[in-house]
Design an enzyme around this catalytic site. Sequence first.
Site, mmCIF file in Angstrom:
data_model
loop_
_atom_site.group_PDB
_atom_site.id
_atom_site.type_symbol
_atom_site.label_atom_id
_atom_site.label_comp_id
_atom_site.label_asym_id
_atom_site.label_seq_id
_atom_site.Cartn_x
_atom_site.Cartn_y
_atom_site.Cartn_z
ATOM 1 N N CYS A 2 -6.672 -47.428 68.505
ATOM 2 C CA CYS A 2 -6.780 -48.660 69.260
ATOM 3 C C CYS A 2 -5.555 -49.524 68.985
ATOM 4 O O CYS A 2 -5.145 -49.678 67.839
ATOM 5 C CB CYS A 2 -8.024 -49.473 68.945
ATOM 6 S SG CYS A 2 -9.554 -48.629 69.342
ATOM 7 N N ARG A 27 -1.684 -45.363 70.530
ATOM 8 C CA ARG A 27 -2.790 -45.502 69.584
ATOM 9 C C ARG A 27 -4.144 -45.160 70.201
ATOM 10 O O ARG A 27 -5.146 -45.048 69.502
ATOM 11 C CB ARG A 27 -2.839 -46.930 69.032
ATOM 12 C CG ARG A 27 -1.574 -47.358 68.347
ATOM 13 C CD ARG A 27 -1.695 -48.757 67.837
ATOM 14 N NE ARG A 27 -2.663 -48.828 66.765
ATOM 15 C CZ ARG A 27 -2.366 -48.632 65.480
ATOM 16 N NH1 ARG A 27 -1.132 -48.379 65.130
ATOM 17 N NH2 ARG A 27 -3.295 -48.702 64.563
ATOM 18 N N TRP A 76 -9.223 -46.235 71.709
ATOM 19 C CA TRP A 76 -9.605 -44.858 71.385
ATOM 20 C C TRP A 76 -11.074 -44.943 71.028
ATOM 21 O O TRP A 76 -11.457 -45.509 70.012
ATOM 22 C CB TRP A 76 -8.776 -44.342 70.211
ATOM 23 C CG TRP A 76 -8.964 -42.882 69.957
ATOM 24 C CD1 TRP A 76 -8.289 -41.846 70.553
ATOM 25 C CD2 TRP A 76 -9.884 -42.276 69.038
ATOM 26 N NE1 TRP A 76 -8.736 -40.642 70.060
ATOM 27 C CE2 TRP A 76 -9.712 -40.873 69.140
ATOM 28 C CE3 TRP A 76 -10.833 -42.763 68.160
ATOM 29 C CZ2 TRP A 76 -10.456 -39.963 68.376
ATOM 30 C CZ3 TRP A 76 -11.587 -41.859 67.402
ATOM 31 C CH2 TRP A 76 -11.389 -40.481 67.515
ATOM 32 N N ASN A 102 -10.225 -53.008 66.383
ATOM 33 C CA ASN A 102 -9.834 -51.646 66.012
ATOM 34 C C ASN A 102 -10.574 -51.333 64.731
ATOM 35 O O ASN A 102 -10.539 -52.133 63.793
ATOM 36 C CB ASN A 102 -8.314 -51.613 65.784
ATOM 37 C CG ASN A 102 -7.843 -50.327 65.130
ATOM 38 O OD1 ASN A 102 -8.472 -49.293 65.282
ATOM 39 N ND2 ASN A 102 -6.746 -50.401 64.404
ATOM 40 N N GLY A 103 -11.262 -50.181 64.680
ATOM 41 C CA GLY A 103 -11.982 -49.815 63.466
ATOM 42 C C GLY A 103 -13.447 -49.540 63.770
ATOM 43 O O GLY A 103 -13.808 -49.316 64.936
ATOM 44 N N GLU A 482 2.085 -25.347 61.159
ATOM 45 C CA GLU A 482 2.547 -26.493 61.948
ATOM 46 C C GLU A 482 2.801 -26.068 63.399
ATOM 47 O O GLU A 482 2.467 -26.799 64.332
ATOM 48 C CB GLU A 482 3.808 -27.092 61.306
ATOM 49 C CG GLU A 482 4.483 -28.196 62.094
ATOM 50 C CD GLU A 482 3.618 -29.440 62.340
ATOM 51 O OE1 GLU A 482 2.535 -29.564 61.764
ATOM 52 O OE2 GLU A 482 4.046 -30.276 63.165
ATOM 53 N N LYS A 486 0.868 -27.842 66.554
ATOM 54 C CA LYS A 486 1.578 -28.472 67.678
ATOM 55 C C LYS A 486 1.071 -27.899 68.998
ATOM 56 O O LYS A 486 0.856 -28.617 69.965
ATOM 57 C CB LYS A 486 3.093 -28.216 67.590
ATOM 58 C CG LYS A 486 3.841 -29.081 66.619
ATOM 59 C CD LYS A 486 4.156 -30.454 67.147
ATOM 60 C CE LYS A 486 3.582 -31.600 66.431
ATOM 61 N NZ LYS A 486 2.899 -31.691 65.246
ATOM 62 N N GLU A 489 -2.465 -29.158 69.821
ATOM 63 C CA GLU A 489 -2.466 -30.578 70.192
ATOM 64 C C GLU A 489 -1.973 -30.783 71.617
ATOM 65 O O GLU A 489 -2.480 -31.615 72.348
ATOM 66 C CB GLU A 489 -1.500 -31.362 69.281
ATOM 67 C CG GLU A 489 -1.975 -31.646 67.902
ATOM 68 C CD GLU A 489 -0.913 -32.379 67.077
ATOM 69 O OE1 GLU A 489 -1.221 -33.437 66.547
ATOM 70 O OE2 GLU A 489 0.227 -31.886 66.969
ATOM 71 N N HIS A 505 -6.310 -8.640 56.462
ATOM 72 C CA HIS A 505 -7.639 -9.044 55.979
ATOM 73 C C HIS A 505 -8.456 -9.727 57.064
ATOM 74 O O HIS A 505 -9.393 -10.470 56.770
ATOM 75 C CB HIS A 505 -7.483 -9.965 54.765
ATOM 76 C CG HIS A 505 -6.744 -9.311 53.632
ATOM 77 N ND1 HIS A 505 -7.261 -8.259 52.929
ATOM 78 C CD2 HIS A 505 -5.506 -9.536 53.130
ATOM 79 C CE1 HIS A 505 -6.382 -7.871 52.014
ATOM 80 N NE2 HIS A 505 -5.303 -8.626 52.127
ATOM 81 N N LYS A 603 -2.392 -41.388 67.796
ATOM 82 C CA LYS A 603 -1.352 -41.172 66.796
ATOM 83 C C LYS A 603 -1.763 -41.637 65.406
ATOM 84 O O LYS A 603 -1.507 -40.982 64.415
ATOM 85 C CB LYS A 603 -0.077 -41.896 67.219
ATOM 86 C CG LYS A 603 1.036 -41.664 66.224
ATOM 87 C CD LYS A 603 2.367 -41.662 66.876
ATOM 88 C CE LYS A 603 3.432 -41.107 65.959
ATOM 89 N NZ LYS A 603 3.300 -39.651 65.775
HETATM 90 C C1 G6P Z 1 -2.790 -37.877 63.635
HETATM 91 C C2 G6P Z 1 -1.556 -37.549 64.446
HETATM 92 C C3 G6P Z 1 -0.722 -36.500 63.696
HETATM 93 C C4 G6P Z 1 -0.401 -37.010 62.300
HETATM 94 C C5 G6P Z 1 -1.660 -37.376 61.526
HETATM 95 C C6 G6P Z 1 -1.339 -38.095 60.221
HETATM 96 O O1 G6P Z 1 -3.634 -36.793 63.599
HETATM 97 O O2 G6P Z 1 -1.920 -37.049 65.717
HETATM 98 O O3 G6P Z 1 0.470 -36.276 64.412
HETATM 99 O O4 G6P Z 1 0.289 -36.027 61.605
HETATM 100 O O5 G6P Z 1 -2.452 -38.283 62.298
HETATM 101 O O6 G6P Z 1 -0.736 -39.323 60.515
HETATM 102 P P1 G6P Z 1 0.131 -40.145 59.503
HETATM 103 O O7 G6P Z 1 0.498 -41.392 60.218
HETATM 104 O O8 G6P Z 1 -0.744 -40.400 58.307
HETATM 105 O O9 G6P Z 1 1.319 -39.311 59.144
#
Ligand code: G6P
Length: 608
Positions: A2, A27, A76, A102-103, A482, A486, A489, A505, A603
């Site tokens: 948010c 956000r 969000w 927010n929260g 990673e 990606k 996501e 395995h 994010k």
């Molecule tokens: C969310 C984002 C990721 C990020 C993670 C941790 O899941 O989508 O891209 O890596 O949060 O965020 P931070 O701000 O703690 O690195």
Amino acid sequence: MCGIVGYTGPNPALSRVIEGLRRLEYRGYDSAGVALATKVGEKLVVEKKAGKLANLEGTLTSDYSNAHGGIGHTRWATHGGPTDVNAHPHLDESGKLAVIHNGIIENYIELKEELERRGHKFKSETDTESVAHLLSEEFKISGDLATAMRSVCSRLRGSFTLLAIHSDRPDLIVGARRNSPLVVGVGTGENFLASDVSAFISHTKRALELGQDQVVQVTPEKVVVTDLSGAAITPKEYEITWDAKAAERGGFKHFMLKEIFEQPKAVADTLLGRFPSSDSIELKELENLALDCNRILILACGTAYHAGLIGKYAIEEWVQIPVDVELASEFRYRKPVLTSKTLVITISQSGETMDTLMALRHAESLGAQTLSICNTIGSTIPRESDAVLYTHAGPEIAVASTKALLTQVVVLHLVALYIANRSGSLSKSRIKELISELLELPNKIEEILETVEPLREMTRGYKDSNSVLFLGRHVGFPAALEGALKLKELAYMHAEGFAGGELKHGPIALIDKGTPVIAILPPASSEIAEKMRSNIQEVRARGANVIAIADPSHNLDIPNLIRIPECEELLQPLLSIVPLQVFAYEMAVARGNDVDQPRNLAKSVTVE
Ligand code: G6P
């Protein structure tokens, strides 16, 4: 999660608030809304709409240029689906008081029941609406919005950033925070409140940090901060070091693509000033830490967790002390054994991720020393840590993290070299070699980026695949994780990263004719290079369509070969991850997905 903006000043509030929301939309983008004080003592103008900010903008019929105080929210969703009714702001019954949040208010059900018993009628399914009704009751008693906010906050459990406006005082915005971010932007004759500085960066570079359980009142000329008892607090001021351009797309189609291409600079900036000579490392920020630790524990979420996994290999090899890496969300609910000799490193781009923050507090309560690696100056996690090392990636706007990861890994390497230098666990000549390798990274990343076009074209050929597997060994394993994250996501495809040694395995059962497998090869001189090449043969023999990422030390007969420059094995993820980012990006574009705002994600995850 948010985005929140408040504005008070001589300019039309709507345009300032919408501009802020545009920059904060990363956000959350389930709905957006604004509340504007157009006339003293009259109902506020409230416009809100489900969906992205553009939906709201499309429905605005006026610029409300007579409103000079306003608040705005991009959501969000947590409590209540992403509908027009659940969109913020939420109003009290008079329509003169509005709140954005927010929260999560954890005790909202009991508050709601109590309020309903007193005759309040709720319109939405949100936890936030209780706050609007409570504030309204308290405002009737004191006639002062800040006093009302203080007493309401004392009754709330959970995490919140709240902003409120009342049409009786249209130039006043009141905010409060607990475990969620809120900063003040101090302008000339105008002031801002926002979830982060990007919301007001084009108007002022002066910001004030707000602490836990603090309430702030802003008018065009004044900012007053108190704790929940009303005692005055002097907030810390800081200057924002980047400008508005850094938070814009600058000719790139998406923020993510821009941020991928900013990686050479982000890595160079993060290394800048760290090497006073060719064989020494300076990290002044660590001077107050007792670095005689016998264990390091890294805590993080998402991509930052992968940065920790990558860094572990270098720290253990160079410093010779055990390193554990754990998901912050898991750690915080365990009863781990930590001592004052445990150095806990939290990694967070935003510095606000709730699980990481709570894990940090948990570690501190158990007596560990804490160091944070963060990209956002003044955010909560660094403020609550014993020491902080900032990455210098600049603002990262795209939801999927790219440049933050590379700079986080670089900082872990710096920490490892710094401790190794002090303890003597690495020779001066080896340190010199590694520093030189680190300094060459920006050019090598640039080299990869100059040759990504064939990779982008090749990626489009896989757009209808059901699943993509990523294989790596040693430090290539977290790189594979990673790559898979990606792709999940952004492309909404099934993707998994496996350690090459684990293939037999279980995961090999997933290989079918044509299954795309991205294999990351270590340098040919590595002791696991042969093993990785065998893994490639094993999956090819079962019909996999292998895409190999390898440096020129390998002579490979694989049609889909992505070349990266040669480098020290432990640093290789800083190169091999770049084509993986491009692969995920291009796949998302090819599948018609919204790259910068992938579905269901946000994010900065400021709720548990
Ligand atoms: C969310 C984002 C990721 C990020 C993670 C941790 O899941 O989508 O891209 O890596 O949060 O965020 P931070 O701000 O703690 O690195």
